[in-house]
Design a protein around this motif. Structure first.
Motif, mmCIF file in Angstrom:
data_model
loop_
_atom_site.group_PDB
_atom_site.id
_atom_site.type_symbol
_atom_site.label_atom_id
_atom_site.label_comp_id
_atom_site.label_asym_id
_atom_site.label_seq_id
_atom_site.Cartn_x
_atom_site.Cartn_y
_atom_site.Cartn_z
ATOM 1 N N SER A 15 84.404 48.143 -2.165
ATOM 2 C CA SER A 15 85.810 47.714 -2.185
ATOM 3 C C SER A 15 85.935 46.247 -1.803
ATOM 4 O O SER A 15 86.703 45.496 -2.411
ATOM 5 C CB SER A 15 86.644 48.578 -1.236
ATOM 6 N N GLU A 16 85.168 45.820 -0.811
ATOM 7 C CA GLU A 16 85.180 44.419 -0.383
ATOM 8 C C GLU A 16 84.664 43.502 -1.494
ATOM 9 O O GLU A 16 85.251 42.456 -1.774
ATOM 10 C CB GLU A 16 84.311 44.266 0.868
ATOM 11 N N TYR A 18 84.542 44.022 -4.798
ATOM 12 C CA TYR A 18 85.373 43.978 -5.998
ATOM 13 C C TYR A 18 86.830 43.638 -5.741
ATOM 14 O O TYR A 18 87.551 43.289 -6.662
ATOM 15 C CB TYR A 18 85.246 45.282 -6.787
ATOM 16 N N GLY A 19 87.277 43.760 -4.494
ATOM 17 C CA GLY A 19 88.649 43.379 -4.179
ATOM 18 C C GLY A 19 89.677 44.435 -4.520
ATOM 19 O O GLY A 19 90.866 44.127 -4.600
ATOM 20 N N TRP A 20 89.263 45.653 -4.736
ATOM 21 C CA TRP A 20 90.190 46.764 -4.926
ATOM 22 C C TRP A 20 89.589 47.994 -4.264
ATOM 23 O O TRP A 20 88.398 48.059 -4.012
ATOM 24 C CB TRP A 20 90.506 47.018 -6.402
ATOM 25 N N ARG A 50 79.503 35.894 -1.581
ATOM 26 C CA ARG A 50 79.576 34.789 -2.543
ATOM 27 C C ARG A 50 78.187 34.418 -3.041
ATOM 28 O O ARG A 50 77.989 34.218 -4.245
ATOM 29 C CB ARG A 50 80.242 33.581 -1.895
ATOM 30 N N ARG A 53 77.068 37.019 -5.398
ATOM 31 C CA ARG A 53 77.819 36.957 -6.649
ATOM 32 C C ARG A 53 77.305 35.816 -7.538
ATOM 33 O O ARG A 53 77.176 35.969 -8.739
ATOM 34 C CB ARG A 53 79.305 36.782 -6.373
ATOM 35 N N ALA A 75 86.587 39.416 -9.709
ATOM 36 C CA ALA A 75 86.449 39.724 -8.283
ATOM 37 C C ALA A 75 86.270 38.451 -7.466
ATOM 38 O O ALA A 75 86.853 38.316 -6.384
ATOM 39 C CB ALA A 75 85.275 40.683 -8.068
ATOM 40 N N HIS A 78 89.671 36.863 -7.223
ATOM 41 C CA HIS A 78 90.526 37.672 -6.358
ATOM 42 C C HIS A 78 90.167 37.478 -4.887
ATOM 43 O O HIS A 78 91.050 37.357 -4.035
ATOM 44 C CB HIS A 78 90.416 39.154 -6.727
ATOM 45 N N ASN A 79 88.881 37.448 -4.585
ATOM 46 C CA ASN A 79 88.409 37.305 -3.211
ATOM 47 C C ASN A 79 88.352 35.843 -2.754
ATOM 48 O O ASN A 79 87.925 35.566 -1.636
ATOM 49 C CB ASN A 79 87.030 37.942 -3.055
ATOM 50 N N GLU A 80 88.754 34.918 -3.639
ATOM 51 C CA GLU A 80 88.766 33.478 -3.364
ATOM 52 C C GLU A 80 87.400 32.943 -2.951
ATOM 53 O O GLU A 80 87.276 32.049 -2.119
ATOM 54 C CB GLU A 80 89.834 33.138 -2.315
ATOM 55 N N GLU A 81 86.348 33.498 -3.561
ATOM 56 C CA GLU A 81 84.987 33.023 -3.331
ATOM 57 C C GLU A 81 84.668 31.832 -4.229
ATOM 58 O O GLU A 81 83.889 30.965 -3.852
ATOM 59 C CB GLU A 81 83.984 34.138 -3.638
#
Length: 120
Positions: A15-16, A18-20, A50, A53, A75, A78-81
């Motif tokens: 969840s962390e 992928y941001g959902w 990050r 990713r 993602a 969304h997670n601002e990475e």
């Protein structure tokens, strides 16, 4: 750690990443993905999400897996990475190491994800 604890840790990390909110799912493939890949591998110390990713985007691009890269790009935004400028720079950088067509395709995928996000 119990199997239940490992599953909870894996679902939380997934969840962390992928941001959902990711819920538990059926099947052995899903179980290995959550229990091993996310509870064990993505949760290891030494690299940030990050960092992982960035490595994953390079590997996906090198393999031509742009549908999965699209999920990772969304993602990361969304997670601002990563931001738009950084994603475009990644695509240009990868052109020189894995080939112009693959890097250009990644740049196109970045543009597509950004356009979809702007429509929301």
């Amino acid at each position: 750690m119990t199997d239940d604890d490992r599953r909870k840790r894996g679902l939380a990390k997934m969840s962390e990443v992928y941001g959902w909110e990711v819920s538990d799912g059926p099947g052995e493939h899903f179980a290995v993905t959550v229990d091993h890949l996310f509870a064990d591998i993505w949760s290891r110390p030494g690299l940030s999400i990050r960092d992982r990713r960035l490595l994953l985007l390079g590997a996906l691009t090198a393999q031509g897996l742009f549908d999965v890269a699209e999920i990772q790009i969304g993602a990361a935004l969304h997670n601002e990475e990563l931001d738009e400028e950084q994603l475009k720079e990644i695509a240009l950088f990868l052109c020189h190491y894995i080939g112009w067509p693959a890097g250009t395709k990644l740049d196109s995928v970045v543009g597509s994800v950004l356009a979809k996000r702007k429509k929301k």
